[in-house]
Design a protein around this motif. Sequence first.
Motif, PDB file in Angstrom:
ATOM      1  N   UNK A  87       0.841  -1.280  -0.036  1.00 56.16           N
ATOM      2  CA  UNK A  87       0.092   0.022   0.100  1.00 56.16           C
ATOM      3  C   UNK A  87       1.017   1.252  -0.091  1.00 56.16           C
ATOM      4  N   UNK A  88       1.958   1.253   0.876  1.00 59.56           N
ATOM      5  CA  UNK A  88       3.023   2.388   0.919  1.00 59.56           C
ATOM      6  C   UNK A  88       3.416   2.467  -0.443  1.00 59.56           C
ATOM      7  N   UNK A  89       3.881   1.373  -0.942  1.00 62.08           N
ATOM      8  CA  UNK A  89       4.569   1.568  -2.048  1.00 62.08           C
ATOM      9  C   UNK A  89       3.891   2.149  -3.353  1.00 62.08           C
ATOM     10  N   UNK A  90       2.491   2.075  -3.373  1.00 66.48           N
ATOM     11  CA  UNK A  90       1.767   2.429  -4.365  1.00 66.48           C
ATOM     12  C   UNK A  90       1.593   3.963  -4.193  1.00 66.48           C
ATOM     13  N   UNK A  91       1.701   4.440  -2.944  1.00 72.67           N
ATOM     14  CA  UNK A  91       1.758   5.910  -2.536  1.00 72.67           C
ATOM     15  C   UNK A  91       3.031   6.582  -3.140  1.00 72.67           C
ATOM     16  N   UNK A  92       4.131   5.539  -2.802  1.00 71.45           N
ATOM     17  CA  UNK A  92       5.617   6.040  -3.542  1.00 71.45           C
ATOM     18  C   UNK A  92       5.635   6.275  -4.872  1.00 71.45           C
ATOM     19  N   UNK A  93       5.059   5.239  -5.524  1.00 76.17           N
ATOM     20  CA  UNK A  93       5.014   5.421  -7.075  1.00 76.17           C
ATOM     21  C   UNK A  93       4.281   6.458  -7.826  1.00 76.17           C
ATOM     22  N   UNK A  94       3.104   6.806  -6.765  1.00 72.28           N
ATOM     23  CA  UNK A  94       2.322   7.969  -7.472  1.00 72.28           C
ATOM     24  C   UNK A  94       3.333   9.068  -7.318  1.00 72.28           C
ATOM     25  N   UNK A  95       3.951   9.182  -6.285  1.00 72.39           N
ATOM     26  CA  UNK A  95       4.770  10.527  -6.371  1.00 72.39           C
ATOM     27  C   UNK A  95       5.849  10.499  -7.228  1.00 72.39           C
ATOM     28  N   UNK A  96       6.709   9.181  -7.431  1.00 75.85           N
ATOM     29  CA  UNK A  96       7.719   9.157  -8.539  1.00 75.85           C
ATOM     30  C   UNK A  96       7.294   9.591  -9.840  1.00 75.85           C
ATOM     31  N   UNK A  97       5.868   8.979 -10.153  1.00 73.24           N
ATOM     32  CA  UNK A  97       5.289   9.321 -11.384  1.00 73.24           C
ATOM     33  C   UNK A  97       5.395  10.558 -11.728  1.00 73.24           C
ATOM     34  N   UNK A  98       4.859  11.609 -10.632  1.00 76.80           N
ATOM     35  CA  UNK A  98       4.736  12.942 -10.644  1.00 76.80           C
ATOM     36  C   UNK A  98       6.118  13.613 -11.069  1.00 76.80           C
ATOM     37  N   UNK A  99       7.197  13.167 -10.294  1.00 74.22           N
ATOM     38  CA  UNK A  99       8.533  13.677 -10.326  1.00 74.22           C
ATOM     39  C   UNK A  99       9.098  13.329 -11.903  1.00 74.22           C
ATOM     40  N   UNK A 100       8.763  11.906 -12.212  1.00 76.20           N
ATOM     41  CA  UNK A 100       9.338  11.599 -13.744  1.00 76.20           C
ATOM     42  C   UNK A 100       8.788  12.464 -14.941  1.00 76.20           C
ATOM     43  N   UNK A 101       7.648  13.002 -14.629  1.00 73.03           N
ATOM     44  CA  UNK A 101       7.069  13.824 -15.498  1.00 73.03           C
ATOM     45  C   UNK A 101       7.919  14.755 -16.281  1.00 73.03           C
ATOM     46  N   UNK A 102       7.809  15.195 -17.636  1.00 81.11           N
ATOM     47  CA  UNK A 102       8.859  15.847 -18.338  1.00 81.11           C
ATOM     48  C   UNK A 102       9.040  17.335 -18.010  1.00 81.11           C
ATOM     49  N   UNK A 103       7.944  17.924 -17.545  1.00 82.15           N
ATOM     50  CA  UNK A 103       8.221  19.326 -16.970  1.00 82.15           C
ATOM     51  C   UNK A 103       8.605  19.436 -15.634  1.00 82.15           C
ATOM     52  N   UNK A 104       8.966  18.289 -14.961  1.00 84.11           N
ATOM     53  CA  UNK A 104       9.416  18.452 -13.658  1.00 84.11           C
ATOM     54  C   UNK A 104      10.955  17.846 -13.500  1.00 84.11           C
ATOM     55  N   UNK A 105      11.452  17.176 -14.716  1.00 81.60           N
ATOM     56  CA  UNK A 105      12.721  16.645 -14.646  1.00 81.60           C
ATOM     57  C   UNK A 105      13.868  17.866 -14.407  1.00 81.60           C
ATOM     58  N   UNK A 106      13.537  19.101 -14.931  1.00 81.94           N
ATOM     59  CA  UNK A 106      14.558  20.139 -14.530  1.00 81.94           C
ATOM     60  C   UNK A 106      14.704  20.363 -13.035  1.00 81.94           C
ATOM     61  N   UNK A 107      13.834  19.980 -12.289  1.00 85.24           N
ATOM     62  CA  UNK A 107      13.757  20.459 -11.062  1.00 85.24           C
ATOM     63  C   UNK A 107      14.281  19.231 -10.085  1.00 85.24           C
ATOM     64  N   UNK A 108      14.701  18.087 -10.751  1.00 93.00           N
ATOM     65  CA  UNK A 108      14.897  16.982  -9.960  1.00 93.00           C
ATOM     66  C   UNK A 108      16.057  16.484 -10.405  1.00 93.00           C
ATOM     67  N   UNK A 109      17.024  16.041  -9.637  1.00 90.58           N
ATOM     68  CA  UNK A 109      18.296  15.400 -10.064  1.00 90.58           C
ATOM     69  C   UNK A 109      18.070  13.989 -10.738  1.00 90.58           C
ATOM     70  N   UNK A 110      18.488  13.785 -11.853  1.00 92.00           N
ATOM     71  CA  UNK A 110      18.028  12.415 -12.554  1.00 92.00           C
ATOM     72  C   UNK A 110      18.784  11.256 -11.855  1.00 92.00           C
ATOM     73  N   UNK A 111      19.766  11.414 -11.259  1.00 98.23           N
ATOM     74  CA  UNK A 111      20.356  10.339 -10.860  1.00 98.23           C
ATOM     75  C   UNK A 111      19.574   9.991  -9.342  1.00 98.23           C
ATOM     76  N   UNK A 112      19.043  10.753  -8.668  1.00100.23           N
ATOM     77  CA  UNK A 112      17.730  10.648  -7.637  1.00100.23           C
ATOM     78  C   UNK A 112      16.854   9.810  -8.246  1.00100.23           C
TER      79      UNK A 112
END
Length: 570
Positions: A87-112
């Motif tokens: 259950x918690x991993x599903x929440x974690x995946x939702x957050x990760x999906x948001x961060x991987x969005x194209x518009x958000x990549x410049x604001x997140x370290x790609x290595x992270x």
Amino acid sequence: MRLILPLLLMSINCFAGNIGNKDDLLLITEEKNSQYNKTKNTTSIRKEVEESISHLNILNERIDELMKESMTLTGSKLDVIALQLIHKNQTRRSLLSFLIQKNNKPYVDETFLLNQVNQQISFIEKEENFYNKKIERDLISLDKVKSSEKFNALKVLNDTQVNIIRTLNNELINYHWLKKLNQPTLQITDKFDKDLNKHLEFTKTSLILNHKTKEISERQFKKATADTSSDLELQALVASRTAEIYTNHLNELISLAEKTNIDTTEYKKILFEYTGVFTDQLLDKKVIMSMATSWFNNLIHWFVNNGPQLLFKIFIISLILMLFTHLRKLIRFIINHIVSSKNLNISMVMQNFLISISGNIILTVGILFSLSQLGINLTPLLTSFGILGLIIGIGLQNILANFASGVMLLIYRPFDIGDYVQAGQVIGTVNKMSLVNTTIKTTTNEIIIIPNNNVWNNTITNITQEKVRRVDLLFHIEHSNDISKTENILYEITNKHNSVLKLPKVKVRLNALTLHSTEFIVQAWVKSEDYWDVYWDITKEVKIKFDAENISLPSIPSIPSMPIHNSATA
């Protein structure tokens, strides 16, 4: 207030520097507002990204703690921790999906992001292993639990299957994430294809086995006694529900496989063969060709295995039918010879009936015997014929009434074929008779078909059944004529006719006196077939003789007349 201050500064600058006109002022204002909004959006997105990363790190820590805790647990406690982790991993995946969005990549370290995706790949692999083991336990539990708990066990099995499909879908999402991050995907693609193929094969095989179990259970239930019927009915219901679960899951797995390069033709064919449900998936050319090829191969395989035996059976059946056909002819010949005997005195209708029914019985026995050679159980077939006969009998009561009347006519024999009869209002010669209707040919050569029920329920007059009939002729003369002379003439003419029988003797009597004439009656006995010839011949001869002997006929019709005296006729 934030918008007013830039505008105010712009106005001051324009005034001090003597810049442009009013349109230039508006253009510059719009550019400044756009820059401001962009700055604002960037700030808002950065803030959301930072909050998501923070929340993601917290979830990572909590998931690590649960993972450590699970290392010391077993049984149901381990299952509870595992569900929490998922259950918690599903929440974690939702957050990760948001961060991987194209518009958000410049604001997140790609290595992270890459570390997080790799972490997901590892977690999903463990989750899949967990559910693979769980489904083994669920299947064992389904076999061991009591009959009353079967459906609860099926629900647990269904939930596990749903979670397996979810993990496979997550694997596919992981692949797309790696692709967005420009990372190699061959390894995860190979693993996904392998896992999906494994589950497709498992679900397909389970579907086939459960459908066969369902068919066996249903057959056993139909033959079951009262003591075992309830258990067998429950087995059939469980097998049906299990097959339904695997059908739904195979459908979902096929939909998932179609997003990749996996060939789903075989699975679609199996789905159609075992469910009979026509879907748009069957419109695929590969599926149609596969099904056609499979059916053709099955036909060839069946013919190779059963062809020689089938040909031998066909030969035996043909031989049986040929023998019974000849036997039918022989039986008909024997029955015809027996019923035609004069000693039995059987009517022609009964003779035809006995000959026909004996031949049909022999032929029916031959057909049933032939069907038994094919391995067909004749008991249900004969039972079906009985039920069908009952249904037809209810729907065709009038025909059955005609049939019953036909049987009564056969038994009591009020007439035979060739007899001249009056049945109700119809007079003529019986031309043909069956168990349903009677065909009469009138003297004007008309063919009239009468339902036997109408014949039997009306008065039947058989005019020609007796070999000898009496001809009654009436002659009228004037009162002035000689009575004795007239009697002698009538006797002479009647006795002289060759077709008139000597015995019983001819009778000539003065029958009645009317207002306008004297009436004589002539009674002569003849063979039935000579009736009308005698009637017409004597009438003609009497007229000729009366004219020759000056015996006058009444000029006024005597009918209708008022009788003066009636003499008895013997």
